[in-house]
Scaffold this motif. Structure first.
Motif: not given
Length: 504
Positions: A266-277
């Motif tokens: 997967q490409p590198s994204y400028e930000t990190t989105i926290l996923t639901e847990c």
């Protein structure tokens, strides 16, 4: 000519037979697929259709969550397509996490115009470390006294209200915020991933952490206990500027791959989105044992009135011994390793009892833990103490003995004295004082500790010299004390709570 006439006849026979067989097969299929014999639900119940159905995304995958948390740090490009993102952070650097309100119109109306509480945690990603999280964090606390794992950079944060950090929970912070207003919190992670890795020869991979955010709303009693949303992401923490170097290394590795191989990542994204847990379970730990080097209670005794000795001579505190015994259980051995700053090896010695550890030879420990930590652990297992630079013995002079000496004639010469008393049979009890720095300040603290008083209550310490003169104790004088010299302590009252100590 006869042969030419027979050939068409044979073809007609074969063709008619094929037509009959085909009609029969069609009639059979029609009977099997009749409405009364087959239903579409039976077809969908076949295993092949079940497998395809399970691989389809759920209906609520594209559902917009009420909140979204965005960590302003780039993700690693060396992560495969279907794996979770991984973000590299620098130790102690402030990173922004944006708290976004994604509610639809009319969704969760009960929190309109109200505050919500979010709890931030840095936890272990590895489930095996999650089971021993309390022991791991306690070991980190003792290795890094006064430090925290997670902090909020309050001056840079926007929109947070009443930020709090529990001193007993080093990896947790919390605050209130208004979803209707812009909110950004800057966090700092002070532990690095390799601190929880078994050190062997250097260059080990650090363990991944998780940044998890749990958000709660207020209940009827005004307590923020009703869960609203939870999300997390995977991180690794490096020493300052180490995350930037790691990100650059991953990017260079990906550039060397072929286009076909790049499609798997997967490409590198400028930000990190926290996923639901799932929300993090609330577990309360009770630590009944104080941390090493900290004494929670201090007692003091006032010195007696007049030109005499203290009116109460308490027993000296018992020596602090933390030797490992053969009867020590594996659980107690784990605590012993933490107390003696060997927390990085607790996982390796998980099932070792005290007897198992004591059976290890010096070469065994060095091979397991490396030269530096191995020698330190071996000395700790054998209970080897460092010999003090100077040992002296002191005894407190009693009022009764002074009165006897005033009524009796002068004592005989020193060569006629007995080693454990004097000629009249008086028995002296001495206490050992061990000095390392050989300074007057250290001697003052040791004497104060021996009698459970404050060092500030001792103004000066004198040594009785020739003809009874009082010589002020200095660092140079202590450095010239003879090993295992014996002294009798006397006190002179200076003020109501200040005294002079005389070494006779």
């Amino acid at each position: 000519m006869a042969w030419a006439l027979k050939l068409p006849l044979a073809d007609e026979v074969i063709e008619s037979g094929l037509v009959q067989d085909f009609d029969a097969s069609l009639s059979g299929i029609g009977q099997e697929l009749g409405a009364g014999a087959y239903s579409m639900s039976d077809v969908l119940a076949l295993p092949i259709f079940k497998q395809e159905e399970s691989s389809l995304p759920p209906d609520n995958e594209n559902e917009i969550l009420p909140f979204q948390y965005v960590l302003c740090a780039a993700t690693s490009p060396a992560v495969k397509l279907h794996d979770e993102t991984l973000t590299y952070l620098n130790q102690g650097q402030s990173y922004e996490i944006r708290m976004l309100d994604n509610r639809k119109l009319g969704e969760l109306p009960e929190i309109n115009g109200k505050l919500v509480k979010s709890i931030f945690r840095v936890v272990f990603h590895d489930r095996r470390l999650q089971y021993t999280e309390h022991q791991q964090l306690e070991g980190w606390r003792w290795n890094r006294p006064g430090d925290r794992i997670l902090d909020i950079d309050i001056p840079m944060s926007v929109g947070i209200i009443d930020p709090r950090a529990n001193p007993t929970q080093l990896n947790t912070v919390e605050f209130l915020w208004d979803p209707a207003k812009r909110t950004s919190v800057f966090i700092q992670v002070h532990c690095i991933s390799t601190e929880f890795t078994m050190r062997k020869h250097g260059g080990e991979k650090g363990v991944p952490f998780r940044v998890q955010i749990d958000t709660f709303k207020e209940n009827e009693n005004g307590e923020y206990t009703e869960h609203l949303h939870s999300a997390s992401c995977q991180i690794k923490v490096f020493k300052p500027k180490g995350a930037d170097r790691k990100q650059k290394t991953d990017r260079e590795k990906m550039e060397k791959r072929t286009p076909h191989e790049k499609e798997k990542y997967q490409p590198s994204y400028e930000t990190t989105i926290l996923t639901e847990c799932s929300p993090w379970p609330e577990i309360t730990y009770v630590n009944n044992s104080p941390s090493p080097g900290f004494n929670s209670s201090h007692s003091s005794f006032s010195l007696g009135e007049g030109n005499g000795s203290p009116n109460h001579q308490p027993e000296p505190p018992p020596p602090v011994t933390d030797n490992l015994l053969p009867t020590t259980t594996p659980q107690e051995a784990q605590q012993w390793l933490h107390r003696n700053r060997f927390s990085t090896f607790t996982r390796l010695f998980t099932n070792f009892s005290g007897a198992d550890l004591l059976k290890l030879t010096r070469d065994d420990v060095i091979q397991i833990c490396g030269p530096a930590d191995g020698i330190r652990l071996f000395n700790a297992l054998k209970g080897r103490m460092v010999r003090p630079r100077l040992t002296i013995y002191v005894c407190q002079e009693s009022v009764q003995l002074r009165e006897q000496q005033q009524q009796q004639p002068p004592p005989p010469p020193p060569q006629q004295k007995q080693e454990d008393g004097d000629s009249n049979g008086t028995f002296f009890v001495y206490h050992a004082i061990y000095l390392e720095e050989l300074t007057a300040v250290e001697l003052t603290e040791k004497i104060a500790q021996l009698f459970s008083i404050s060092p500030h209550q001792i103004s000066q310490i004198y040594k009785q010299g020739p003809t009874g003169i009082h010589v002020l104790i200095s660092d140079e004088m202590i450095q010239n004390f003879q090993e295992e010299a014996c002294f009798i302590l006397d006190t002179l009252k200076e003020t109501s709570d200040s005294y002079h100590i005389i070494l006779k």
